[in-house]
Design a protein around this motif. Structure first.
Motif, PDB file in Angstrom:
ATOM      1  N   VAL A  67      -6.003  -1.728   2.132  1.00 60.62           N
ATOM      2  CA  VAL A  67      -5.029  -2.389   3.013  1.00 60.62           C
ATOM      3  C   VAL A  67      -5.390  -3.859   3.190  1.00 60.62           C
ATOM      4  O   VAL A  67      -4.532  -4.739   3.078  1.00 60.62           O
ATOM      5  CB  VAL A  67      -4.951  -1.667   4.379  1.00 60.62           C
ATOM      6  CG1 VAL A  67      -4.202  -2.501   5.403  1.00 60.62           C
ATOM      7  CG2 VAL A  67      -4.289  -0.312   4.216  1.00 60.62           C
ATOM      8  N   PHE A  68      -6.653  -4.147   3.439  1.00 64.00           N
ATOM      9  CA  PHE A  68      -7.061  -5.536   3.612  1.00 64.00           C
ATOM     10  C   PHE A  68      -6.911  -6.323   2.308  1.00 64.00           C
ATOM     11  O   PHE A  68      -6.545  -7.499   2.326  1.00 64.00           O
ATOM     12  CB  PHE A  68      -8.497  -5.631   4.137  1.00 64.00           C
ATOM     13  CG  PHE A  68      -8.609  -5.233   5.584  1.00 64.00           C
ATOM     14  CD1 PHE A  68      -7.824  -5.835   6.557  1.00 64.00           C
ATOM     15  CD2 PHE A  68      -9.490  -4.255   5.984  1.00 64.00           C
ATOM     16  CE1 PHE A  68      -7.910  -5.474   7.884  1.00 64.00           C
ATOM     17  CE2 PHE A  68      -9.593  -3.882   7.309  1.00 64.00           C
ATOM     18  CZ  PHE A  68      -8.796  -4.493   8.258  1.00 64.00           C
ATOM     19  N   ALA A  69      -7.178  -5.683   1.170  1.00 63.27           N
ATOM     20  CA  ALA A  69      -6.986  -6.360  -0.113  1.00 63.27           C
ATOM     21  C   ALA A  69      -5.513  -6.681  -0.332  1.00 63.27           C
ATOM     22  O   ALA A  69      -5.167  -7.770  -0.808  1.00 63.27           O
ATOM     23  CB  ALA A  69      -7.525  -5.494  -1.246  1.00 63.27           C
ATOM     24  N   ALA A  70      -4.610  -5.762   0.029  1.00 59.79           N
ATOM     25  CA  ALA A  70      -3.177  -6.018  -0.120  1.00 59.79           C
ATOM     26  C   ALA A  70      -2.723  -7.151   0.791  1.00 59.79           C
ATOM     27  O   ALA A  70      -1.919  -7.999   0.392  1.00 59.79           O
ATOM     28  CB  ALA A  70      -2.388  -4.747   0.190  1.00 59.79           C
ATOM     29  N   ILE A  71      -3.244  -7.206   2.009  1.00 56.18           N
ATOM     30  CA  ILE A  71      -2.888  -8.289   2.931  1.00 56.18           C
ATOM     31  C   ILE A  71      -3.370  -9.626   2.381  1.00 56.18           C
ATOM     32  O   ILE A  71      -2.619 -10.611   2.380  1.00 56.18           O
ATOM     33  CB  ILE A  71      -3.475  -8.018   4.335  1.00 56.18           C
ATOM     34  CG1 ILE A  71      -2.751  -6.836   4.985  1.00 56.18           C
ATOM     35  CG2 ILE A  71      -3.379  -9.259   5.218  1.00 56.18           C
ATOM     36  CD1 ILE A  71      -3.396  -6.348   6.261  1.00 56.18           C
ATOM     37  N   MET A  72      -4.599  -9.671   1.891  1.00 54.47           N
ATOM     38  CA  MET A  72      -5.124 -10.926   1.343  1.00 54.47           C
ATOM     39  C   MET A  72      -4.340 -11.337   0.096  1.00 54.47           C
ATOM     40  O   MET A  72      -4.095 -12.523  -0.115  1.00 54.47           O
ATOM     41  CB  MET A  72      -6.617 -10.783   1.011  1.00 54.47           C
ATOM     42  CG  MET A  72      -7.496 -10.595   2.238  1.00 54.47           C
ATOM     43  SD  MET A  72      -7.291 -11.897   3.471  1.00 54.47           S
ATOM     44  CE  MET A  72      -7.928 -13.283   2.592  1.00 54.47           C
ATOM     45  N   TYR A  73      -3.931 -10.377  -0.725  1.00 52.71           N
ATOM     46  CA  TYR A  73      -3.152 -10.698  -1.917  1.00 52.71           C
ATOM     47  C   TYR A  73      -1.813 -11.327  -1.521  1.00 52.71           C
ATOM     48  O   TYR A  73      -1.385 -12.310  -2.097  1.00 52.71           O
ATOM     49  CB  TYR A  73      -2.923  -9.430  -2.744  1.00 52.71           C
ATOM     50  CG  TYR A  73      -2.002  -9.658  -3.913  1.00 52.71           C
ATOM     51  CD1 TYR A  73      -2.445 -10.304  -5.058  1.00 52.71           C
ATOM     52  CD2 TYR A  73      -0.667  -9.247  -3.859  1.00 52.71           C
ATOM     53  CE1 TYR A  73      -1.597 -10.530  -6.125  1.00 52.71           C
ATOM     54  CE2 TYR A  73       0.190  -9.472  -4.917  1.00 52.71           C
ATOM     55  CZ  TYR A  73      -0.281 -10.109  -6.049  1.00 52.71           C
ATOM     56  OH  TYR A  73       0.567 -10.338  -7.088  1.00 52.71           O
ATOM     57  N   LYS A  74      -1.147 -10.723  -0.529  1.00 60.63           N
ATOM     58  CA  LYS A  74       0.144 -11.255  -0.090  1.00 60.63           C
ATOM     59  C   LYS A  74       0.002 -12.659   0.487  1.00 60.63           C
ATOM     60  O   LYS A  74       0.863 -13.508   0.304  1.00 60.63           O
ATOM     61  CB  LYS A  74       0.788 -10.345   0.959  1.00 60.63           C
ATOM     62  CG  LYS A  74       1.405  -9.115   0.393  1.00 60.63           C
ATOM     63  CD  LYS A  74       2.587  -9.520  -0.438  1.00 60.63           C
ATOM     64  CE  LYS A  74       3.514  -8.355  -0.630  1.00 60.63           C
ATOM     65  NZ  LYS A  74       4.653  -8.683  -1.451  1.00 60.63           N
ATOM     66  N   ILE A  75      -1.068 -12.907   1.204  1.00 62.76           N
ATOM     67  CA  ILE A  75      -1.283 -14.225   1.797  1.00 62.76           C
ATOM     68  C   ILE A  75      -1.525 -15.264   0.703  1.00 62.76           C
ATOM     69  O   ILE A  75      -0.988 -16.371   0.751  1.00 62.76           O
ATOM     70  CB  ILE A  75      -2.469 -14.192   2.789  1.00 62.76           C
ATOM     71  CG1 ILE A  75      -2.074 -13.415   4.040  1.00 62.76           C
ATOM     72  CG2 ILE A  75      -2.916 -15.599   3.152  1.00 62.76           C
ATOM     73  CD1 ILE A  75      -3.223 -13.154   4.989  1.00 62.76           C
ATOM     74  N   ASN A  76      -2.323 -14.908  -0.291  1.00 57.68           N
ATOM     75  CA  ASN A  76      -2.721 -15.872  -1.315  1.00 57.68           C
ATOM     76  C   ASN A  76      -1.767 -15.956  -2.493  1.00 57.68           C
ATOM     77  O   ASN A  76      -1.902 -16.845  -3.317  1.00 57.68           O
ATOM     78  CB  ASN A  76      -4.121 -15.545  -1.816  1.00 57.68           C
ATOM     79  CG  ASN A  76      -5.156 -15.754  -0.746  1.00 57.68           C
ATOM     80  OD1 ASN A  76      -5.031 -16.653   0.066  1.00 57.68           O
ATOM     81  ND2 ASN A  76      -6.172 -14.913  -0.722  1.00 57.68           N
ATOM     82  N   ALA A  77      -0.799 -15.068  -2.614  1.00 56.13           N
ATOM     83  CA  ALA A  77       0.101 -15.051  -3.773  1.00 56.13           C
ATOM     84  C   ALA A  77       1.424 -15.730  -3.456  1.00 56.13           C
ATOM     85  O   ALA A  77       2.484 -15.252  -3.808  1.00 56.13           O
ATOM     86  CB  ALA A  77       0.333 -13.612  -4.218  1.00 56.13           C
ATOM     87  N   SER A  78       1.366 -16.880  -2.814  1.00 55.94           N
ATOM     88  CA  SER A  78       2.594 -17.578  -2.452  1.00 55.94           C
ATOM     89  C   SER A  78       3.199 -18.307  -3.630  1.00 55.94           C
ATOM     90  O   SER A  78       4.325 -18.772  -3.552  1.00 55.94           O
ATOM     91  CB  SER A  78       2.329 -18.552  -1.306  1.00 55.94           C
ATOM     92  OG  SER A  78       1.451 -19.570  -1.742  1.00 55.94           O
ATOM     93  N   GLY A  79       2.475 -18.444  -4.738  1.00 58.56           N
ATOM     94  CA  GLY A  79       3.012 -19.099  -5.920  1.00 58.56           C
ATOM     95  C   GLY A  79       2.953 -20.611  -5.844  1.00 58.56           C
ATOM     96  O   GLY A  79       3.733 -21.282  -6.496  1.00 58.56           O
ATOM     97  N   GLY A  80       2.093 -21.179  -5.082  1.00 58.08           N
ATOM     98  CA  GLY A  80       1.977 -22.633  -4.983  1.00 58.08           C
ATOM     99  C   GLY A  80       2.155 -23.070  -3.543  1.00 58.08           C
ATOM    100  O   GLY A  80       2.340 -22.272  -2.642  1.00 58.08           O
ATOM    101  N   SER A  81       2.156 -24.361  -3.364  1.00 57.00           N
ATOM    102  CA  SER A  81       2.310 -24.882  -2.012  1.00 57.00           C
ATOM    103  C   SER A  81       3.774 -24.833  -1.588  1.00 57.00           C
ATOM    104  O   SER A  81       4.677 -24.770  -2.408  1.00 57.00           O
ATOM    105  CB  SER A  81       1.794 -26.323  -1.934  1.00 57.00           C
ATOM    106  OG  SER A  81       2.640 -27.175  -2.670  1.00 57.00           O
ATOM    107  N   ALA A  82       4.001 -24.878  -0.311  1.00 51.94           N
ATOM    108  CA  ALA A  82       5.368 -24.807   0.217  1.00 51.94           C
ATOM    109  C   ALA A  82       6.175 -26.035  -0.164  1.00 51.94           C
ATOM    110  O   ALA A  82       7.387 -25.968  -0.322  1.00 51.94           O
ATOM    111  CB  ALA A  82       5.328 -24.656   1.737  1.00 51.94           C
TER     112      ALA A  82
END
Length: 117
Positions: free
Chosen positions: A45-60
């Motif tokens: 669960v924590f790995a999935a949360i970290m993946y979602k946070i870091n997989a934004s595809g670049g800066s906003a």
């Protein structure tokens, strides 16, 4: 002087028979296994949360257009982003209109003007 009724309870217990010892060992293994599965679940669960946070595809900032072409003399009163479309409330002289623009390309998708009646 020791009283017979104050004896330690642990000293009075007889050793477990082999069947009870096997059952106790089995329960310990089950407890260890379920604890390990729960721990691995938390890690997942924590790995999935970290993946979602870091997989934004670049800066906003990379997701938005640098410029949007409006008529000369226009003033943007407010802006809202909805489903990739920028909705701008634009005032030019005495006229007010809503301009719809693509947030990524900056292309104007449409304009809605307000008229008094």
């Amino acid at each position: 002087m020791s009283h017979p009724e104050l004896r330690d309870v642990d000293q009075e217990e007889a050793p477990l028979d082999p069947a009870a010892q096997r059952l106790q060992a089995k329960l310990r293994r089950l407890l260890l296994g379920s604890s390990l599965i729960m721990f691995l679940g938390f890690i997942a669960v924590f790995a999935a949360i970290m993946y979602k946070i870091n997989a934004s595809g670049g800066s906003a900032a990379e997701g938005f257009a640098e410029t949007i072409a409006l008529a000369p003399g226009s003033t943007v009163e407010s802006a809202t982003l909805s489903d990739g479309v920028l909705v701008l409330l634009v005032r030019k002289e005495n006229a007010t209109s809503v301009v719809y623009a693509d947030a990524r390309t900056g292309a104007v998708l449409g304009t809605t003007g307000f008229v008094g009646r």
